[in-house]
Design a protein around this motif. Structure first.
Motif, PDB file in Angstrom:
ATOM      1  N   UNK A 200      26.720  13.872 -10.358  1.00 17.07           N
ATOM      2  CA  UNK A 200      26.909  14.273  -9.153  1.00 17.07           C
ATOM      3  C   UNK A 200      28.005  13.319  -8.271  1.00 17.07           C
ATOM      4  N   UNK A 201      27.922  11.834  -8.885  1.00 19.34           N
ATOM      5  CA  UNK A 201      28.685  10.912  -8.216  1.00 19.34           C
ATOM      6  C   UNK A 201      30.311  11.056  -8.711  1.00 19.34           C
ATOM      7  N   UNK A 202      30.402  11.534  -9.841  1.00 20.59           N
ATOM      8  CA  UNK A 202      31.619  11.759 -10.421  1.00 20.59           C
ATOM      9  C   UNK A 202      32.376  12.936  -9.658  1.00 20.59           C
ATOM     10  N   UNK A 203      31.428  13.987  -9.390  1.00 22.73           N
ATOM     11  CA  UNK A 203      32.026  15.043  -8.508  1.00 22.73           C
ATOM     12  C   UNK A 203      32.468  14.687  -7.168  1.00 22.73           C
ATOM     13  N   UNK A 204      31.652  13.968  -6.735  1.00 19.00           N
ATOM     14  CA  UNK A 204      32.013  13.308  -5.290  1.00 19.00           C
ATOM     15  C   UNK A 204      32.937  12.591  -5.266  1.00 19.00           C
ATOM     16  N   UNK A 205      33.569  11.883  -6.265  1.00 22.58           N
ATOM     17  CA  UNK A 205      34.753  10.929  -6.308  1.00 22.58           C
ATOM     18  C   UNK A 205      35.985  11.812  -6.432  1.00 22.58           C
ATOM     19  N   UNK A 206      35.704  13.075  -7.184  1.00 21.69           N
ATOM     20  CA  UNK A 206      37.015  13.953  -7.193  1.00 21.69           C
ATOM     21  C   UNK A 206      37.219  14.593  -6.027  1.00 21.69           C
ATOM     22  N   UNK A 208      36.675  13.866  -3.094  1.00 20.41           N
ATOM     23  CA  UNK A 208      37.110  12.947  -2.075  1.00 20.41           C
ATOM     24  C   UNK A 208      38.657  12.774  -2.404  1.00 20.41           C
ATOM     25  N   UNK A 209      38.874  12.635  -3.519  1.00 18.09           N
ATOM     26  CA  UNK A 209      40.250  12.157  -3.926  1.00 18.09           C
ATOM     27  C   UNK A 209      41.359  13.306  -3.957  1.00 18.09           C
ATOM     28  N   UNK A 210      40.990  14.652  -3.860  1.00 16.10           N
ATOM     29  CA  UNK A 210      41.721  15.682  -3.688  1.00 16.10           C
ATOM     30  C   UNK A 210      41.544  16.350  -2.265  1.00 16.10           C
ATOM     31  N   UNK A 211      40.881  15.583  -1.393  1.00 19.81           N
ATOM     32  CA  UNK A 211      40.835  16.118  -0.052  1.00 19.81           C
ATOM     33  C   UNK A 211      41.793  17.063   0.568  1.00 19.81           C
ATOM     34  N   UNK A 212      43.102  16.383   0.343  1.00 21.86           N
ATOM     35  CA  UNK A 212      44.298  16.917   0.987  1.00 21.86           C
ATOM     36  C   UNK A 212      44.857  18.007   0.299  1.00 21.86           C
ATOM     37  N   UNK A 213      44.414  18.348  -0.645  1.00 19.57           N
ATOM     38  CA  UNK A 213      44.916  19.662  -1.687  1.00 19.57           C
ATOM     39  C   UNK A 213      44.256  20.982  -1.322  1.00 19.57           C
ATOM     40  N   UNK A 214      45.054  21.900  -1.383  1.00 19.18           N
ATOM     41  CA  UNK A 214      44.294  23.249  -1.517  1.00 19.18           C
ATOM     42  C   UNK A 214      43.829  23.651  -2.795  1.00 19.18           C
ATOM     43  N   UNK A 215      42.598  23.395  -2.926  1.00 17.33           N
ATOM     44  CA  UNK A 215      41.935  23.879  -4.422  1.00 17.33           C
ATOM     45  C   UNK A 215      40.636  24.154  -3.947  1.00 17.33           C
ATOM     46  N   UNK A 216      40.149  24.965  -4.857  1.00 20.78           N
ATOM     47  CA  UNK A 216      38.782  25.661  -5.077  1.00 20.78           C
ATOM     48  C   UNK A 216      38.187  24.671  -6.030  1.00 20.78           C
ATOM     49  N   UNK A 217      36.789  24.278  -5.733  1.00 15.37           N
ATOM     50  CA  UNK A 217      35.885  23.598  -6.512  1.00 15.37           C
ATOM     51  C   UNK A 217      34.887  24.491  -7.243  1.00 15.37           C
ATOM     52  N   UNK A 218      34.756  24.651  -8.671  1.00 16.96           N
ATOM     53  CA  UNK A 218      33.993  25.578  -8.953  1.00 16.96           C
ATOM     54  C   UNK A 218      33.000  24.979 -10.125  1.00 16.96           C
ATOM     55  N   UNK A 219      31.741  25.157  -9.853  1.00 23.64           N
ATOM     56  CA  UNK A 219      30.650  24.693 -10.644  1.00 23.64           C
ATOM     57  C   UNK A 219      30.732  23.039 -11.109  1.00 23.64           C
ATOM     58  N   UNK A 220      30.779  22.185 -10.146  1.00 23.89           N
ATOM     59  CA  UNK A 220      30.958  20.763 -10.415  1.00 23.89           C
ATOM     60  C   UNK A 220      29.788  20.179 -11.369  1.00 23.89           C
ATOM     61  N   UNK A 221      28.513  20.782 -10.908  1.00 19.39           N
ATOM     62  CA  UNK A 221      27.418  19.805 -11.795  1.00 19.39           C
ATOM     63  C   UNK A 221      26.387  20.811 -12.492  1.00 19.39           C
ATOM     64  N   UNK A 222      25.592  20.271 -13.191  1.00 15.14           N
ATOM     65  CA  UNK A 222      24.570  21.025 -14.027  1.00 15.14           C
ATOM     66  C   UNK A 222      23.709  21.879 -13.326  1.00 15.14           C
ATOM     67  N   UNK A 226      22.284  19.618  -7.313  1.00 16.91           N
ATOM     68  CA  UNK A 226      23.537  18.876  -7.473  1.00 16.91           C
ATOM     69  C   UNK A 226      24.802  19.642  -6.844  1.00 16.91           C
ATOM     70  N   UNK A 227      24.836  20.939  -7.232  1.00 16.43           N
ATOM     71  CA  UNK A 227      26.236  21.662  -6.689  1.00 16.43           C
ATOM     72  C   UNK A 227      26.040  21.697  -5.011  1.00 16.43           C
ATOM     73  N   UNK A 228      24.829  21.860  -4.738  1.00 13.63           N
ATOM     74  CA  UNK A 228      24.659  22.030  -3.443  1.00 13.63           C
ATOM     75  C   UNK A 228      24.812  20.862  -2.529  1.00 13.63           C
ATOM     76  N   UNK A 229      24.574  19.804  -3.036  1.00  8.79           N
ATOM     77  CA  UNK A 229      24.729  18.347  -2.546  1.00  8.79           C
ATOM     78  C   UNK A 229      26.151  18.124  -2.325  1.00  8.79           C
ATOM     79  N   UNK A 230      27.074  18.556  -3.451  1.00  9.67           N
ATOM     80  CA  UNK A 230      28.580  18.297  -3.466  1.00  9.67           C
ATOM     81  C   UNK A 230      29.234  19.314  -2.179  1.00  9.67           C
ATOM     82  N   UNK A 231      28.709  20.541  -2.326  1.00  6.23           N
ATOM     83  CA  UNK A 231      29.120  21.503  -1.167  1.00  6.23           C
ATOM     84  C   UNK A 231      29.077  21.097  -0.009  1.00  6.23           C
TER      85      UNK A 231
END
Length: 367
Positions: A200-206, A208-222, A226-231
């Motif tokens: 979860x903390x790794x997904x949060x870092x990523x 945040x680091x690509x916040x300026x980009x047009x990208x979809x995030x798919x299934x970050x965590x197991x 955890x995924x809902x928290x990142x969402x």
């Protein structure tokens, strides 16, 4: 009309690129696929395919397909393959869980239903929406510059959707996402698919680091939680895949507003019948979909094409042509990629004819 025999062939599908790599150092170079045949008393045979992405992706493995068929097949002999609701209830009563085992039989029975009625499967599943189905290309996990080069090459082949395999070292993944997004135009879509690989903390870092980009995030965590928290902590469009393995989970995710797009895999849900149920539920709820399977060759690609082509275009995020990733063709008549798109066949059923010389000996034969 009755089922009198269920059989299966084991076929190895080497990859065009040599290997396919994703989160956690996982990789596959040859896929172990099972081609399933369902034979009827009137002489017609329908075909399906099940090809897990190795034993370490979902709760499914290749030899489990064959072992499960030997267990399940005696219980569906004598069933009418056209009565897909009855057939699926029979399979669920005879074998608890293991949806991937049932998938090949169900797909083969849709193929049979199409052959009996003289209609392609997509017409039986709701009709043909649009002229073609837009495809994505999965980009195997490599160093950032190599992944960017691969994206550039597949752009030349007409792809406009790219599923970037991340879920490794967060700093490397940030570089992968930036390198590939940089070469894409605004109308092209990039999905960063971690395949459950980040904590979860790794997904949060990523994110945040690509916040300026047009990208979809798919299934970050197991886990779903955890995924809902990142969402809830990112404004990127969000895709769920591995966690959505039932209608119950789909409804829960909708209630939690946990995703913008859902990835529906045919074998994960148990075949075309149950994936169609999930698809239609998504249509009614306005959820966009990636329509595909875990992996496969020509027969899986045909099944995906019919499911996708019978889905309204505005909710069809993307799909895939697995037969273009492998070096072995198992069937004639399968959909072929044309400039980043494919079409479901117009012949009855799935519109495919297995290549007997490729299938070899039967490894399952129950009658």
């Amino acid at each position: 009309m009755k089922i009198v025999r269920i059989f299966a062939h084991r076929v190895e599908l080497p990859l065009v690129e040599g290997s396919y790599k994703w989160s956690g150092g996982k990789s596959v170079s040859v896929f172990d696929s099972t081609i399933v045949g369902v034979e009827t008393a009137c002489g017609l045979t329908g075909y399906g395919e099940v090809c897990p992405l190795g034993p370490f992706y979902l709760p499914a493995y290749a030899e489990g397909v064959r072992a499960g068929l030997r267990e399940l097949a005696p219980h569906v002999l004598g069933c009418n393959p056209r009565e897909l609701g009855v057939l699926n209830r029979r399979m669920d009563a005879a074998l608890k869980g293991h949806p991937y085992v049932k998938s090949g039989i169900d797909i083969a029975c849709w193929d049979l239903l199409g052959k009996v009625t003289g209609l392609p499967v997509c017409e039986l599943m709701g009709g043909r929406f649009g002229e073609s189905v837009r495809l994505y290309r999965a980009i195997s996990q490599l160093p950032p510059d190599e992944m960017a080069r691969n994206v550039a090459e597949y752009r030349q082949q007409g792809y406009t959707r790219f599923q970037l395999k991340v879920g490794g070292d967060p700093d490397q993944d940030i570089a992968r996402i930036r390198a590939t997004r940089e070469i894409l135009s605004p109308n092209e879509r990039l999905v960063a698919d971690a395949n459950t690989g980040w904590t979860q903390h790794e997904a949060m870092r990523v994110v945040r680091a690509v916040r300026d980009l047009d990208v979809y995030i798919e299934q970050p965590c197991e886990t779903y939680e955890e995924c809902l928290a990142i969402r809830r902590r990112t404004d990127h469009p969000f895709v769920l895949d591995e966690n959505i393995d039932s209608l119950q989970m789909l409804l829960r995710a909708k209630s939690d507003l946990a995703m913008d797009v859902v990835n529906l895999k045919i074998s994960k849900l148990g075949g075309l019948t149950k994936t169609r149920q999930a698809r239609d539920l998504c249509v009614s709820m306005g959820i966009a979909m990636t329509l595909e399977d875990s992996w496969g060759g020509d027969i899986t690609t045909a099944a995906i094409a019919h499911l996708a082509h019978s889905t309204p275009e505005e909710l069809r995020f993307t799909s895939t042509d697995f037969n273009s990733y492998v070096t072995v063709s198992t069937a004639k008549g399968a959909p072929q990629r044309q400039h980043g798109f494919m079409q479901a066949g117009r012949a009855p059923g799935l519109g495919i004819s297995p290549r007997e010389e490729v299938l070899g000996e039967r490894v399952v034969d129950v009658s």
